[in-house]
Motif scaffolding. Structure first.
Motif, PDB file in Angstrom:
ATOM      1  N   ASP A  89     -53.222  32.284  17.439  1.00  0.00           N
ATOM      2  CA  ASP A  89     -53.833  34.153  17.504  1.00  0.00           C
ATOM      3  C   ASP A  89     -52.884  34.336  16.097  1.00  0.00           C
ATOM      4  N   LEU A  90     -53.763  35.338  15.882  1.00  0.00           N
ATOM      5  CA  LEU A  90     -52.981  35.944  14.165  1.00  0.00           C
ATOM      6  C   LEU A  90     -52.240  36.513  15.053  1.00  0.00           C
ATOM      7  N   ASN A  91     -51.704  36.952  15.941  1.00  0.00           N
ATOM      8  CA  ASN A  91     -50.751  38.402  16.748  1.00  0.00           C
ATOM      9  C   ASN A  91     -49.495  37.706  16.690  1.00  0.00           C
ATOM     10  N   LEU A  92     -49.888  36.144  16.969  1.00  0.00           N
ATOM     11  CA  LEU A  92     -48.152  35.289  16.746  1.00  0.00           C
ATOM     12  C   LEU A  92     -47.607  35.577  15.278  1.00  0.00           C
ATOM     13  N   LEU A  93     -48.087  35.160  14.616  1.00  0.00           N
ATOM     14  CA  LEU A  93     -47.584  35.155  13.090  1.00  0.00           C
ATOM     15  C   LEU A  93     -47.234  36.745  12.461  1.00  0.00           C
ATOM     16  N   ARG A  94     -45.185  36.510  12.543  1.00  0.00           N
ATOM     17  CA  ARG A  94     -44.718  37.246  13.107  1.00  0.00           C
ATOM     18  C   ARG A  94     -42.667  36.521  11.889  1.00  0.00           C
ATOM     19  N   GLY A  95     -43.491  35.872  11.075  1.00  0.00           N
ATOM     20  CA  GLY A  95     -41.947  35.543  10.148  1.00  0.00           C
ATOM     21  C   GLY A  95     -41.794  36.698   9.288  1.00  0.00           C
ATOM     22  N   ARG A  96     -41.009  36.500   8.599  1.00  0.00           N
ATOM     23  CA  ARG A  96     -39.966  37.203   8.237  1.00  0.00           C
ATOM     24  C   ARG A  96     -41.011  37.966   6.315  1.00  0.00           C
ATOM     25  N   THR A  97     -41.225  39.115   6.006  1.00  0.00           N
ATOM     26  CA  THR A  97     -41.886  39.713   4.683  1.00  0.00           C
ATOM     27  C   THR A  97     -40.633  39.870   3.712  1.00  0.00           C
ATOM     28  N   THR A  98     -39.673  39.322   3.667  1.00  0.00           N
ATOM     29  CA  THR A  98     -39.133  40.020   2.579  1.00  0.00           C
ATOM     30  C   THR A  98     -38.003  38.939   2.581  1.00  0.00           C
ATOM     31  N   GLY A  99     -36.765  38.898   1.361  1.00  0.00           N
ATOM     32  CA  GLY A  99     -35.694  38.060   1.416  1.00  0.00           C
ATOM     33  C   GLY A  99     -36.430  36.842   0.877  1.00  0.00           C
ATOM     34  N   VAL A 100     -35.804  35.750   1.145  1.00  0.00           N
ATOM     35  CA  VAL A 100     -35.490  34.805   0.383  1.00  0.00           C
ATOM     36  C   VAL A 100     -36.048  33.214   2.202  1.00  0.00           C
ATOM     37  N   ILE A 101     -36.563  32.585   1.843  1.00  0.00           N
ATOM     38  CA  ILE A 101     -37.148  31.884   3.099  1.00  0.00           C
ATOM     39  C   ILE A 101     -36.976  30.562   2.249  1.00  0.00           C
ATOM     40  N   THR A 102     -36.150  29.813   2.996  1.00  0.00           N
ATOM     41  CA  THR A 102     -35.435  27.651   2.924  1.00  0.00           C
ATOM     42  C   THR A 102     -36.244  27.661   4.207  1.00  0.00           C
ATOM     43  N   LEU A 103     -37.856  26.834   3.462  1.00  0.00           N
ATOM     44  CA  LEU A 103     -38.975  26.114   4.265  1.00  0.00           C
ATOM     45  C   LEU A 103     -37.921  24.535   4.606  1.00  0.00           C
ATOM     46  N   PRO A 104     -37.770  24.239   5.903  1.00  0.00           N
ATOM     47  CA  PRO A 104     -37.674  23.213   6.260  1.00  0.00           C
ATOM     48  C   PRO A 104     -38.364  21.933   5.358  1.00  0.00           C
ATOM     49  N   ARG A 105     -37.388  20.829   5.644  1.00  0.00           N
ATOM     50  CA  ARG A 105     -37.898  19.954   4.770  1.00  0.00           C
ATOM     51  C   ARG A 105     -39.328  19.076   5.483  1.00  0.00           C
ATOM     52  N   HIS A 106     -40.039  19.153   7.019  1.00  0.00           N
ATOM     53  CA  HIS A 106     -41.301  19.086   6.723  1.00  0.00           C
ATOM     54  C   HIS A 106     -42.586  19.481   6.023  1.00  0.00           C
ATOM     55  N   LEU A 107     -42.398  20.586   5.668  1.00  0.00           N
ATOM     56  CA  LEU A 107     -42.881  21.909   5.265  1.00  0.00           C
ATOM     57  C   LEU A 107     -42.894  21.604   3.579  1.00  0.00           C
ATOM     58  N   TRP A 117     -41.279  19.028   0.516  1.00  0.00           N
ATOM     59  CA  TRP A 117     -40.098  18.479   0.114  1.00  0.00           C
ATOM     60  C   TRP A 117     -40.196  18.038  -0.998  1.00  0.00           C
ATOM     61  N   SER A 118     -40.423  19.509  -1.896  1.00  0.00           N
ATOM     62  CA  SER A 118     -40.061  19.254  -3.184  1.00  0.00           C
ATOM     63  C   SER A 118     -39.234  19.621  -3.892  1.00  0.00           C
ATOM     64  N   GLY A 119     -38.142  19.932  -3.354  1.00  0.00           N
ATOM     65  CA  GLY A 119     -36.599  20.275  -3.885  1.00  0.00           C
ATOM     66  C   GLY A 119     -36.606  21.846  -3.994  1.00  0.00           C
ATOM     67  N   ALA A 120     -37.885  22.618  -4.407  1.00  0.00           N
ATOM     68  CA  ALA A 120     -38.457  24.210  -4.441  1.00  0.00           C
ATOM     69  C   ALA A 120     -38.729  24.740  -2.374  1.00  0.00           C
ATOM     70  N   ALA A 121     -37.625  24.270  -1.947  1.00  0.00           N
ATOM     71  CA  ALA A 121     -38.116  24.943  -0.821  1.00  0.00           C
ATOM     72  C   ALA A 121     -38.176  26.494  -0.998  1.00  0.00           C
ATOM     73  N   ASP A 122     -37.275  27.109  -1.532  1.00  0.00           N
ATOM     74  CA  ASP A 122     -36.593  28.070  -1.257  1.00  0.00           C
ATOM     75  C   ASP A 122     -37.879  29.134  -1.692  1.00  0.00           C
ATOM     76  N   TYR A 123     -38.076  30.796  -1.311  1.00  0.00           N
ATOM     77  CA  TYR A 123     -39.414  31.345  -1.681  1.00  0.00           C
ATOM     78  C   TYR A 123     -39.184  32.619  -1.199  1.00  0.00           C
ATOM     79  N   ASP A 124     -38.864  33.096  -2.110  1.00  0.00           N
ATOM     80  CA  ASP A 124     -38.205  34.470  -2.596  1.00  0.00           C
ATOM     81  C   ASP A 124     -39.929  35.456  -2.058  1.00  0.00           C
ATOM     82  N   LEU A 125     -39.722  36.311  -0.919  1.00  0.00           N
ATOM     83  CA  LEU A 125     -41.094  36.289  -0.929  1.00  0.00           C
ATOM     84  C   LEU A 125     -41.014  37.908  -1.362  1.00  0.00           C
ATOM     85  N   ASP A 126     -40.085  38.408  -1.845  1.00  0.00           N
ATOM     86  CA  ASP A 126     -40.564  39.614  -2.593  1.00  0.00           C
ATOM     87  C   ASP A 126     -40.953  39.719  -4.388  1.00  0.00           C
TER      88      ASP A 126
END
Length: 107
Positions: free
Chosen positions: A13-31, A33-42
């Motif tokens: 359900d789209l209403n279940l999509l409640r991830g963060r919208t700011t800051g830096v997120i590090t994705l787990p390896r199963h998502l 594995w590139s070595g650049a798994a840190d994402y600045d949401l800003d």
């Protein structure tokens, strides 16, 4: 024609999509594995990269629910490159995502 080889995972359900919208997120390896798994949401480019990565690499709906946000997904949807089969599955499940680029707000 080449077929999409990965299992397609769509949110429950789209209403279940409640991830963060700011800051830096590090994705787990199963998502990511590139070595650049840190994402600045800003950063506009990195948030698009995160959404594309999670949409393509998700192995279960919880991956989507944890890292994506409905409002951000709807805003970015027209500008995210996705394999056609994956985009079609999402748009069949959530017709509200179907809109032309000209109708979409600027990312």
């Amino acid at each position: 024609m080449r077929r999409y080889a990965k299992p397609i995972v769509v949110a429950d359900d789209l209403n279940l999509l409640r991830g963060r919208t700011t800051g830096v997120i590090t994705l787990p390896r199963h998502l990511d594995w590139s070595g650049a798994a840190d994402y600045d949401l800003d950063s506009p480019g990195r948030i698009v990269d995160l959404y594309r990565t999670v949409l393509i690499e998700a192995t279960k709906p919880d991956d989507l629910h944890s890292f994506l946000d409905r409002t951000v997904l709807e805003r970015l949807w027209p500008s995210i490159w996705l394999p056609p089969e994956l985009r079609r599955a999402w748009e069949q499940g959530f017709p509200e995502l179907r809109r032309t680029v000209s109708e979409a707000p600027a990312a």
